[in-house]
Design an enzyme around this catalytic site. Sequence first.
Site, mmCIF file in Angstrom:
data_model
loop_
_atom_site.group_PDB
_atom_site.id
_atom_site.type_symbol
_atom_site.label_atom_id
_atom_site.label_comp_id
_atom_site.label_asym_id
_atom_site.label_seq_id
_atom_site.Cartn_x
_atom_site.Cartn_y
_atom_site.Cartn_z
ATOM 1 N N SER A 49 0.800 -1.230 0.000
ATOM 2 C CA SER A 49 0.000 0.000 0.000
ATOM 3 C C SER A 49 0.833 1.281 0.000
ATOM 4 O O SER A 49 0.310 2.347 -0.283
ATOM 5 C CB SER A 49 -0.967 0.025 1.187
ATOM 6 O OG SER A 49 -0.265 0.216 2.399
ATOM 7 N N LYS A 101 1.123 4.499 6.850
ATOM 8 C CA LYS A 101 0.389 5.409 5.961
ATOM 9 C C LYS A 101 1.000 6.802 6.032
ATOM 10 O O LYS A 101 1.710 7.150 6.961
ATOM 11 C CB LYS A 101 -1.092 5.502 6.358
ATOM 12 C CG LYS A 101 -1.843 4.183 6.345
ATOM 13 C CD LYS A 101 -1.959 3.570 4.971
ATOM 14 C CE LYS A 101 -2.608 2.196 5.045
ATOM 15 N NZ LYS A 101 -2.447 1.424 3.840
#
EC number: 3.4.21.89
Length: 198
Positions: A49, A101
Site C-alpha cells: 500500500s 500510511k
Amino acid sequence: MKFDPEIIRSIQQSVFRWIRLSFPIVFAIFFILYFRIFVIQFYLISGTSMMPSYKESDWVLVKKWGFPAQVGPWVLYILEPDVDRFDVLVLDGIGAELSLKRVVGLPGDFFRFSEGRILINDSSLEEPFLNSGYKTQAPSASILPVIGVSGNIGIGDSGRIPPGYVLVLGDNREFSTDSRNYGLIPFKKLRGKVITSF
C-alpha cells in the site's frame, strides 16, 4: 527454635549474590523493553500500500518518542504527537494489525476528493512520492469496502478534519486501504514516525 547464624549468613550471601548477578540482566531487559516501547523500533513492511516509497520486505526505523505507546491493553498518552503533512506514520490499522500510511490531512483542514485528486483547503497537493498517473479515488468511488473501526470517524467525499484526528492515505493510492475505507485516525492510535528505511 534457634537458627544457626552460619546458615543464616550463608543464605543471605546466596541471596545477595543472586541479586548482584541478576540485576544487570533485569536492567538490560527493562532498558530494551523501555527503548522498544517508548523510543525507537524497527518494523518489517508487509504489503504494497505504500509503494513506490516503501516496498514489501523493506525495514523502517520508527521514532516512537512523543507518540502514544501501546502497553498490553493500555495506551499511554500524555501529549498530542507532533505530526506534519506528508509524515509517514505507523498507526493502528484494522483489528490488531499496524499500518504504515502517509498523513495528508491535519486537524482543521477541509478535504475534498475531486477528479482523481485530493484537495486540501481547496488546493491541490504536490505529491511527488506518487507514481505518475495514479488517481486518488474518492471514498464513494473506492473499489475497497468501507470498514467501521472503533474510535475512527468515517468520511465522505469532503469534510473538515476535527481536532485530534488526521487523514491518512497510502502512496499506492489505487490499491491502499486507508482513511477512505476506515475513516480519520485519532491521535491516540498513532504509534510513531518513520525516520528512514532500508
